[in-house]
Design an enzyme around this catalytic site. Sequence first.
Site, short mmCIF file in Angstrom:
data_model
loop_
_atom_site.label_atom_id
_atom_site.label_comp_id
_atom_site.label_asym_id
_atom_site.label_seq_id
_atom_site.Cartn_x
_atom_site.Cartn_y
_atom_site.Cartn_z
N HIS A 1 -19.83 -77.44 -82.94
CA HIS A 1 -20.33 -78.75 -82.54
C HIS A 1 -19.38 -79.87 -82.95
CE1 HIS A 1 -24.78 -77.35 -82.08
NE2 HIS A 1 -23.95 -76.72 -81.28
N GLU B 1 -19.89 -82.74 -84.45
CA GLU B 1 -20.04 -83.23 -85.82
C GLU B 1 -19.35 -82.28 -86.80
OE1 GLU B 1 -24.26 -83.75 -83.96
OE2 GLU B 1 -22.48 -82.53 -83.58
N CYS C 1 -28.06 -81.24 -84.25
CA CYS C 1 -28.92 -80.08 -84.46
C CYS C 1 -29.17 -79.91 -85.96
CB CYS C 1 -28.26 -78.82 -83.88
SG CYS C 1 -26.88 -78.19 -84.85
N CYS D 1 -25.98 -79.08 -87.98
CA CYS D 1 -25.10 -80.24 -88.14
C CYS D 1 -25.70 -81.25 -89.11
CB CYS D 1 -24.80 -80.89 -86.79
SG CYS D 1 -23.65 -79.91 -85.80
#
Length: 162
Positions: free
Chosen positions: A80, A82, A118, A121
């Site tokens: 992801h 992040e 999410c 993250c």
Amino acid sequence: MDSRTNKQNYYLDIADAVLERSTCLRRKYGAIIVRNDEILATGYNGAPRGRKNCSDLGGCLREKLGVPSGERYELCRSVHAEANAIISAARRDMIGATIYLVGRSAKTNELLPDAMSCSMCKRQIINAGIEKIVIRTSPTEYRTIPVSDWVENDDSLFNLIG
């Protein structure tokens, strides 16, 4: 009168440019970490370095299996945005920083007004020492979430104490 873009939208515009490197076929995300008006790191969602991206393979396993958005991330090839930004910065530099996040549909390129990190993250953002997250909701609007909210309202406990 100063007609310049405010700092939040300036950084969100940069995160929006970063997401153009995304290789996900479902959603494109861009993130930047900023502290003291200095960009520390950027990240976008895509396969780990050296692995083939979904865009290279021409398909998405989660999409092929009909997995709803936000579920079964273990089947996803991507790291992801992040997480990629956090990986690229030193923790000592991220303490007290802000992460700016923008999400778009990979198919339509429309902004995702409900974009959110999410649970994995969120945990990484907490541990990185980041103070707040700013998420774009429209071309000029955004919401700001203190990371302390994620610590105090631990969404991972819901499954334990439901």
